[in-house]
Design a protein around this motif. Structure first.
Motif, PDB file in Angstrom:
ATOM      1  N   THR B  56       0.825  -1.215   0.000  1.00  0.00           N
ATOM      2  CA  THR B  56       0.000   0.000   0.000  1.00  0.00           C
ATOM      3  C   THR B  56       0.857   1.262   0.000  1.00  0.00           C
ATOM      4  O   THR B  56       0.363   2.331  -0.290  1.00  0.00           O
ATOM      5  CB  THR B  56      -0.911   0.027   1.232  1.00  0.00           C
ATOM      6  N   SER B  76      -3.803  -3.513   5.499  1.00  0.00           N
ATOM      7  CA  SER B  76      -5.088  -2.830   5.309  1.00  0.00           C
ATOM      8  C   SER B  76      -5.222  -1.643   6.253  1.00  0.00           C
ATOM      9  O   SER B  76      -5.899  -0.674   5.955  1.00  0.00           O
ATOM     10  CB  SER B  76      -6.243  -3.811   5.526  1.00  0.00           C
ATOM     11  N   ILE B  79      -4.178   1.444   4.549  1.00  0.00           N
ATOM     12  CA  ILE B  79      -5.187   2.014   3.654  1.00  0.00           C
ATOM     13  C   ILE B  79      -6.202   2.832   4.447  1.00  0.00           C
ATOM     14  O   ILE B  79      -6.557   3.936   4.056  1.00  0.00           O
ATOM     15  CB  ILE B  79      -5.892   0.891   2.856  1.00  0.00           C
ATOM     16  N   MET B  83      -7.072   6.804   4.172  1.00  0.00           N
ATOM     17  CA  MET B  83      -8.426   7.350   4.022  1.00  0.00           C
ATOM     18  C   MET B  83      -8.688   8.420   5.075  1.00  0.00           C
ATOM     19  O   MET B  83      -9.260   9.462   4.781  1.00  0.00           O
ATOM     20  CB  MET B  83      -9.453   6.218   4.128  1.00  0.00           C
ATOM     21  N   ASN B  89      -7.855   8.217  -3.060  1.00  0.00           N
ATOM     22  CA  ASN B  89      -9.277   8.196  -3.396  1.00  0.00           C
ATOM     23  C   ASN B  89      -9.728   6.753  -3.305  1.00  0.00           C
ATOM     24  O   ASN B  89      -9.305   5.923  -4.100  1.00  0.00           O
ATOM     25  CB  ASN B  89      -9.500   8.706  -4.826  1.00  0.00           C
ATOM     26  N   ARG B  90     -10.568   6.475  -2.336  1.00  0.00           N
ATOM     27  CA  ARG B  90     -10.976   5.089  -2.098  1.00  0.00           C
ATOM     28  C   ARG B  90     -11.598   4.464  -3.345  1.00  0.00           C
ATOM     29  O   ARG B  90     -11.390   3.295  -3.640  1.00  0.00           O
ATOM     30  CB  ARG B  90     -11.966   5.056  -0.920  1.00  0.00           C
ATOM     31  N   GLU B  91     -12.350   5.285  -4.120  1.00  0.00           N
ATOM     32  CA  GLU B  91     -13.033   4.707  -5.292  1.00  0.00           C
ATOM     33  C   GLU B  91     -12.047   4.315  -6.402  1.00  0.00           C
ATOM     34  O   GLU B  91     -12.391   3.566  -7.299  1.00  0.00           O
ATOM     35  CB  GLU B  91     -14.122   5.663  -5.827  1.00  0.00           C
ATOM     36  N   PRO B 296     -12.039   4.479   9.237  1.00  0.00           N
ATOM     37  CA  PRO B 296     -11.810   5.573   8.274  1.00  0.00           C
ATOM     38  C   PRO B 296     -12.464   6.890   8.690  1.00  0.00           C
ATOM     39  O   PRO B 296     -12.095   7.952   8.194  1.00  0.00           O
ATOM     40  CB  PRO B 296     -12.438   5.051   6.979  1.00  0.00           C
TER      41      PRO B 296
END
Lengths: 143, 317
Positions: B56, B76, B79, B83, B89-91, B296
């Motif tokens: 990541t 994770s 990540i 966020m 950008n999560r998307e 998040p």
């Protein structure tokens, strides 16, 4: 001048321009007697004080560091001292983990009118640092 | 597991520009990150306990691309922290999560095999690892050669994911064990602690590998350890400069470190670089009930404040 009889130590003070620096000035104008170990660095706000300033000072020869800002809710920039409070508390807890006595570092809130309180803080803090002795004694003995 | 991962990756190729995964390194003992852009590259893929890297780390620099990334539980958290801080950008990210039973520390394996060149390494079902060198074969246990972080891992299953490969695992390690070493260290005297850090930091060669490997060190080339204005630290190789560098690293990660251990993995001198950050994390947990990389919606504690801090008492001289 100093009312503590011993070799002068190096204490660095980071003072907020709007409160504590004024407080120190008030103490001076009122001719309050103060120890002379403190070197004052004027900062725009206690929120300007990066914890690294304090670490750098302690690693490079200071025996103590004092940070003073406006009382919470009195910050000239509304919230600078709120951020400072969290950062400085974090550092105060980290210092003993590194092997540096946390009593060498103090942070407090003093307003521009509190000359007497300033005098008391400086005197007490200088006394405490003198009790702890020089931080770098070991290194100075073996250059 | 490798086969299922291959299938999942093949399925996401159409959605993304690049897939971050692992490939074989220069020998059997080393696995290295790979960037796959074409479906046929999927044959390079490797998945085994040697996949210790936190992939990541590449995400903030690939912010404008669509990226799929393979993550373990500990990765994770990075990540989630990205966020929280708005660094990705999560998307734009497809997270392929893999529940993980622990990874291998290459240094510990080399230590067990007296730094003999590794001919082959195979992994058994129940965490046994057989290592073949010129001097013969040796069987090691995963629990003996895993990094320290795996011994107290609380999040073996990724916290966020889009696809999960394998079944979720729950941690059987006690939450109290996470900071047990920090609490034990605090029982030492001040002099012992100072001596410990002076000894450790004195070995530092200022290679900055810990900083470069750190996923949360996002300043990278603008790092204040290298700027000349302001001149925070000089090029001299004295203890105080080394000490200062590690303080910069620790304090810039205050309340942000996700404890992925990449700094310690990258350190060529075996300095416990992560310890200072974990101490700060412990304090942040005690003071503000905050743990980095979990939710998040949280805000890192030093990015915010409360007007009345219930946990911070005023200090008296």
């Amino acid at each position: 001048m100093s009312d503590i009889a011993a070799r002068e130590l190096r204490i660095v003070g980071f003072l907020c321009n709007w409160c504590s620096y004024g407080g120190a000035d008030t103490a001076g104008v009122s001719r309050f007697k103060q120890p002379t170990d403190l070197r004052i660095i004027r900062v725009p706000c206690s929120g300007r004080v990066d914890p690294l300033f304090i670490v750098k000072a302690l690693l490079n020869g200071a025996d103590g560091v004092l940070v003073s800002g406006c009382h919470p809710r009195d910050c000239h920039y509304t919230d600078g001292n709120f951020y400072a409070r969290r950062r400085l508390e974090m550092l105060k807890r980290l210092l003993p983990f590194l092997g540096i006595d946390e009593r060498r570092f103090h942070y407090t809130w003093i307003s521009a009118s509190e000359g007497a309180r300033w005098q008391q803080t400086v005197t007490d803090f200088t006394k405490r640092v003198h009790e702890l002795g020089p931080l770098h004694a070991r290194k100075e003995a073996t250059p | 597991m490798s086969q299922r991962l291959r299938e999942v990756i093949a399925g996401v190729f159409s959605e993304v520009d690049v897939v971050l995964a692992y490939q074989q390194g220069f020998d059997k003992l080393h696995v290295t990150p790979c960037f796959m852009t074409m479906p046929e590259e999927i044959n390079k893929l490797v998945w085994n306990p040697l996949c210790a890297h936190n992939l990541t780390s590449y995400l903030p620099s690939l912010k404008k691309k669509k990226v799929a990334v393979v993550v373990k539980g500990c990765d994770s958290r990075t990540i989630v922290q990205f966020m929280e801080e708005g660094l990705i950008n999560r998307e734009n990210v497809v997270i392929i999560g893999i529940p993980c039973n622990g990874v291998i520390s290459v240094n510990k394996v080399l230590h067990e095999t007296n730094h003999e060149p590794i001919e082959d390494i195979t992994f058994g079902e129940n965490g046994e690892i057989s290592v073949k060198t010129l001097k013969g074969e040796k069987t090691l246990l995963l629990s003996d050669v895993c990094p320290d972080k795996c011994k107290t891992c609380q999040y073996p299953t990724p916290i966020v994911y889009d696809r999960l490969v394998g079944d979720p695992i729950t941690s059987d390690k006690s939450p109290d064990s996470v900071y047990a070493d920090i609490k034990e260290f605090e029982n030492k005297t001040l002099e012992e602690r100072l001596q410990y850090w002076e000894q450790e930091f004195d070995r530092c060669i200022r290679c900055y590998a810990c900083r470069n490997a750190c996923p949360m060190c996002i300043c990278q080339d603008s790092c204040i350890a290298e700027t000349r204005d302001p001149h925070w630290i000089s090029q001299r190789s004295t203890l105080s400069e080394k000490f200062m560098f590690h303080m910069i690293h620790a304090l810039h990660l205050a309340g942000r470190c996700v404890e992925c251990g990449e700094c310690e993995r990258a350190c060529p001198m075996g300095i416990p670089v992560n310890k200072l950050k974990r101490k700060i994390n412990l304090d942040m947990k005690e003071l503000f009930g905050y743990e980095p990389g979990i939710n998040p919606e949280d805000k890192p504690p030093l990015y915010t404040f409360k007007v009345d801090e219930a946990t911070i008492k005023e200090h008296k001289i």
